[in-house]
Design a protein around this motif. Sequence first.
Motif, PDB file in Angstrom:
ATOM      1  N   LYS A  38      47.197  41.445  37.725  1.00  0.00           N
ATOM      2  CA  LYS A  38      46.258  40.935  36.725  1.00  0.00           C
ATOM      3  C   LYS A  38      46.223  39.409  36.754  1.00  0.00           C
ATOM      4  O   LYS A  38      45.146  38.801  36.678  1.00  0.00           O
ATOM      5  N   ILE A  39      47.370  38.774  36.877  1.00  0.00           N
ATOM      6  CA  ILE A  39      47.429  37.317  36.937  1.00  0.00           C
ATOM      7  C   ILE A  39      46.715  36.810  38.189  1.00  0.00           C
ATOM      8  O   ILE A  39      45.977  35.819  38.146  1.00  0.00           O
ATOM      9  N   ALA A  40      46.893  37.510  39.306  1.00  0.00           N
ATOM     10  CA  ALA A  40      46.225  37.116  40.549  1.00  0.00           C
ATOM     11  C   ALA A  40      44.709  37.210  40.402  1.00  0.00           C
ATOM     12  O   ALA A  40      43.975  36.311  40.829  1.00  0.00           O
ATOM     13  N   HIS A  41      44.229  38.289  39.782  1.00  0.00           N
ATOM     14  CA  HIS A  41      42.784  38.445  39.569  1.00  0.00           C
ATOM     15  C   HIS A  41      42.256  37.382  38.618  1.00  0.00           C
ATOM     16  O   HIS A  41      41.175  36.816  38.844  1.00  0.00           O
ATOM     17  N   LEU A  42      42.974  37.118  37.552  1.00  0.00           N
ATOM     18  CA  LEU A  42      42.546  36.095  36.602  1.00  0.00           C
ATOM     19  C   LEU A  42      42.549  34.707  37.238  1.00  0.00           C
ATOM     20  O   LEU A  42      41.649  33.899  36.990  1.00  0.00           O
ATOM     21  N   VAL A  92      39.291  32.316  37.584  1.00  0.00           N
ATOM     22  CA  VAL A  92      39.272  30.937  37.095  1.00  0.00           C
ATOM     23  C   VAL A  92      38.874  29.980  38.221  1.00  0.00           C
ATOM     24  O   VAL A  92      38.074  29.064  38.021  1.00  0.00           O
ATOM     25  N   ASP A  93      39.397  30.204  39.414  1.00  0.00           N
ATOM     26  CA  ASP A  93      39.030  29.365  40.557  1.00  0.00           C
ATOM     27  C   ASP A  93      37.546  29.491  40.888  1.00  0.00           C
ATOM     28  O   ASP A  93      36.869  28.487  41.163  1.00  0.00           O
ATOM     29  N   ASP A  94      37.027  30.712  40.857  1.00  0.00           N
ATOM     30  CA  ASP A  94      35.603  30.928  41.122  1.00  0.00           C
ATOM     31  C   ASP A  94      34.750  30.226  40.074  1.00  0.00           C
ATOM     32  O   ASP A  94      33.747  29.577  40.403  1.00  0.00           O
ATOM     33  N   LEU A  95      35.123  30.353  38.812  1.00  0.00           N
ATOM     34  CA  LEU A  95      34.372  29.701  37.747  1.00  0.00           C
ATOM     35  C   LEU A  95      34.452  28.178  37.861  1.00  0.00           C
ATOM     36  O   LEU A  95      33.474  27.477  37.590  1.00  0.00           O
ATOM     37  N   SER A  96      35.594  27.689  38.279  1.00  0.00           N
ATOM     38  CA  SER A  96      35.737  26.252  38.471  1.00  0.00           C
ATOM     39  C   SER A  96      34.791  25.755  39.558  1.00  0.00           C
ATOM     40  O   SER A  96      34.166  24.691  39.415  1.00  0.00           O
ATOM     41  N   ASP A  97      34.662  26.520  40.634  1.00  0.00           N
ATOM     42  CA  ASP A  97      33.722  26.159  41.700  1.00  0.00           C
ATOM     43  C   ASP A  97      32.284  26.144  41.195  1.00  0.00           C
ATOM     44  O   ASP A  97      31.501  25.247  41.527  1.00  0.00           O
ATOM     45  N   VAL A  98      31.943  27.128  40.380  1.00  0.00           N
ATOM     46  CA  VAL A  98      30.593  27.206  39.832  1.00  0.00           C
ATOM     47  C   VAL A  98      30.316  25.995  38.943  1.00  0.00           C
ATOM     48  O   VAL A  98      29.251  25.364  39.027  1.00  0.00           O
TER      49      VAL A  98
END
Length: 64
Positions: free
Chosen positions: A7-11, A15-21
Amino acid sequence: MTDLEEKIAHLTRAVDDLSDVVARQDREIATLAARLQIMIEREAARTPDSDGGIYLGDERPPHY
């Protein structure tokens, strides 16, 4: 414990994907703001017609 790590890995990935966006949107907003500023300056530099009136781009012609 493995379930929590997954779950931590997915979260973390989310977060990394959203940061890129957000970073991409920030660059796009900066570009659009610069273009808008250029357009505002260009419009301010335009000389209105010599009749002393205010130029309205969407004004109907007098023959309507």
